[in-house]
Design a protein around this motif. Structure first.
Motif, PDB file in Angstrom:
ATOM      1  N   UNK A  19       0.853  -1.184   0.000  1.00  0.00           N
ATOM      2  CA  UNK A  19       0.000   0.000   0.000  1.00  0.00           C
ATOM      3  C   UNK A  19       0.901   1.251   0.000  1.00  0.00           C
ATOM      4  N   UNK A  22     -11.956   3.498  -3.051  1.00  0.00           N
ATOM      5  CA  UNK A  22     -11.320   4.586  -2.322  1.00  0.00           C
ATOM      6  C   UNK A  22     -11.622   4.490  -0.830  1.00  0.00           C
ATOM      7  N   UNK A  23     -10.794   5.094  -0.025  1.00  0.00           N
ATOM      8  CA  UNK A  23     -11.001   5.164   1.426  1.00  0.00           C
ATOM      9  C   UNK A  23     -10.390   6.460   1.902  1.00  0.00           C
ATOM     10  N   UNK A  24     -10.670   6.805   3.156  1.00  0.00           N
ATOM     11  CA  UNK A  24     -10.198   8.107   3.610  1.00  0.00           C
ATOM     12  C   UNK A  24      -8.679   8.218   3.541  1.00  0.00           C
ATOM     13  N   UNK A  25      -7.990   7.129   3.948  1.00  0.00           N
ATOM     14  CA  UNK A  25      -6.537   7.169   3.885  1.00  0.00           C
ATOM     15  C   UNK A  25      -6.050   7.330   2.453  1.00  0.00           C
ATOM     16  N   UNK A  26      -6.714   6.646   1.513  1.00  0.00           N
ATOM     17  CA  UNK A  26      -6.277   6.730   0.115  1.00  0.00           C
ATOM     18  C   UNK A  26      -6.451   8.128  -0.450  1.00  0.00           C
ATOM     19  N   UNK A  63      -6.112  10.843   1.317  1.00  0.00           N
ATOM     20  CA  UNK A  63      -4.998  11.602   1.887  1.00  0.00           C
ATOM     21  C   UNK A  63      -3.693  11.290   1.155  1.00  0.00           C
TER      22      UNK A  63
END
Lengths: 393, 393
Positions: free
Chosen positions: A33, A229-233, A235
């Protein structure tokens, strides 16, 4: 208009880059990742093919092994390349001449470990990112933008695009979409960097928008096909936007906004940060004002101000806004005092004007002569007055 | 609320200052159009009474003699003091304990010859300027202000006045009037500095406003009774506003604005300058944005930002605007990655979550435990999911 971009056929750039390199990088992209500095260091040291092989065999430092633990056992690179090609995307790799090497050099000197460059990028569209990034601006801002912010994002983007600046953004709702649309509206070059796979559309409502961007510009992502997608992605993705733009423009941001992270990334990467002010009564401008107040961002009031930062040095210098000139411009204070003392609806003898202005006879004579020369005073039968058409102070 | 101000009876302060000093300064005020550094130097050297006598006799440097040529032959000081008293105004002089000596000290070090202190000030109202200036802000801006600017001027002034800050302005149309009115509306202390005699009202439409200011605050001017305003006098007056305020706040200003002169005066006098941003689409905010861009002014988005500059050092420090906090605040990136991977509408075994998040078993276990502790993950029969009430990314 923007510089013409060479059309590149979809699919992998197999013609120039060896298949094994593409396969190796596709494997590494999915295994670990992003961002991961250890992986970047491994590839730098051994090259992508041997790095991939070492990761497969587990012959890598412990930290990297842990990060890849969940995925390194399965090589889906072939399937990923095929899925991407089916979605019209190719794999852009550092071995490709169109790789944005220059923008990504800033990662090497960045002070934060999470600011590592991508191992490769899935790319969809005819644009060449290395060329586009050379004269570009990243436009970011709130998803919950106001009509004011949306208009500013679209207007600034359109004006900059007309001047040959590529507009980069994240295809999100709000400011992102307005920036892309404003650019497309003037047939400018726009680039979307996603936080999901190249075969995914997020948000779903932007299917048409992303198709239009891919048709003339470029859609980029470091996430393999199928990735959601995700919140970390989001960012993590932001660092690519920050690195690819010559400068980053924040149009609207609330007091607490993900935009601040992009702003921090831009600063850490040595990229100039700009913020558009707005009404102090608008919560959506609070973040912009704080960026200016804390000296992280420069205030920009016009597209020209942005061009001065991201354009060609010395060529795109902005001139300060000009107001209308006044007939009394450039008058010395004592002459201006005489002008102020001149009656508008009457005519006075020089002595009375001198007293009103607090100016002695010699200076008065010189002042009245200058004012008459400029058409600011009229003389009739020993008396002075203002020309009829001019109003009072 | 503002600090209580000692009530002072209208008329001259004859009780504390000798009549001959008042007469001398009233004569000097009218003789030489302000500002005049030579006159200030003369008074500093000889005191007001002898300075007036020397000017009457012509025993002064040539430059001063020329400046006073038109008026020094006539002493109207008695008539001026009477006319002022009839209008409710007294003559405030440096010999008075209420003279703003401290704010005016900045004139001594100012780099420009036109930044000379006043010889005296005509004052109308119960306010004591020395006390008020100690915790004050000068609010300036365009006469042709927008509704946005008027609201901001009134709101900021009211909020600052409630915190005990005196609001100084020029009683003009637009921003000035909004600042005075906003202050009066909360019974705050406001001071108008005029560019005409104390017995004059300019603009005429502000008769009522000036009466209200004089009733509770203070109206000041260095121009003798009967003096009409002129463009030069507005510019000259602005230096007093700049000097008397602890800081100067520009609310709205066009690209070409008289406000810029006040801004330049404030800077030359070492006073902090602040500007309120506005929509970049508004011509009335262009001047404010340019002041910030050129680093002449600091951007202020809230009255608290102004208070931090003009208030008591260390006591009125503004906290940055706070947004709402999120449950995921403070999570490490890897934990956030696991959170992002957690399904909202299904439940997954740990292995699948680890693969989606790109996190190995050890880290995954720690992350899921932390998320569960925070109520961000739920465990049921070997499967993990997000709590039902939380939405997706």
């Amino acid at each position: 208009m923007s510089a013409p971009v060479p059309a590149v056929r979809p699919g992998t750039d197999a013609g120039t880059v060896p298949e094994e390199v593409l396969r190796a990088r596709a494997y590494l992209l999915r295994c670990v990742e992003p961002p991961n500095r250890h992986l970047v260091a491994l590839v730098d040291r051994y090259g992508p093919v041997e790095a991939a092989d070492r990761l497969r065999r587990g012959a890598v430092p412990d930290e990297l092994l842990r990060a890849a633990a969940a995925r390194r056992g399965t090589d889906r690179s072939g399937a990923d390349l095929e899925a991407a090609a089916a979605a019209g995307a190719r794999l852009l790799v550092p071995e490709d001449p169109g790789w944005p090497s220059w923008p990504f050099r800033s990662f090497a000197e960045a002070p934060r470990a999470d600011l590592a460059p991508p191992i490769a990028l899935w790319a969809r569209g005819p644009g060449e990112i290395a060329t586009l990034a050379d004269r570009s601006v990243t436009v970011v801002g709130s998803r919950a933008a106001t009509p004011y912010g949306l208009n500013v994002a679209a207007d600034f983007s359109a004006t900059l695009a007309r001047r040959g600046v590529a507009v980069l953004s994240g295809a999100a709702f709000g400011i992102d979409a307005a920036a892309h649309r404003g650019t497309l509206a003037v047939d400018g070059a726009t680039v979307a960097v996603l936080a999901c796979g190249p075969d995914r559309v997020y948000p779903a409502a932007h299917t048409g928008l992303l198709e239009r961007i891919a048709a003339t510009g470029l859609v980029l992502t470091e996430y393999p096909p199928g990735t959601i997608p995700g919140r970390l992605r989001f960012l993590v993705r932001n660092r690519l936007l920050a690195a690819l733009g010559v400068g980053t423009l924040v149009v609207e941001a609330g007091a607490r906004s993900g935009t601040k992270r992009t702003a921090a990334d831009a600063t850490a990467l040595g990229r100039p940060l700009m913020a558009v002010p707005g009404p102090v009564t608008s919560g959506m401008s609070v973040g912009c004002h704080e960026l200016v107040r804390s000296h992280q961002a420069g205030l920009v009031g016009r597209p020209e101000d942005v061009l001065e930062v991201v354009g060609r040095l010395g060529v795109d210098l902005a001139l300060p806004p000009q107001g209308e000139s006044r007939p009394t411009d450039g008058l010395y204070p004592r002459v201006l005092a005489v002008h102020d003392a001149l009656p508008a609806r009457a005519a006075w003898p020089p002595g009375r004007i001198g007293e009103a202005a607090g100016v002695g006879p010699d200076e008065l004579r010189a002042a009245l002569t200058e004012l008459e020369d400029r058409g600011l005073a009229e003389y009739h039968q020993g008396l002075w007055q203002r020309p009829a058409r001019r109003a009072g102070p």
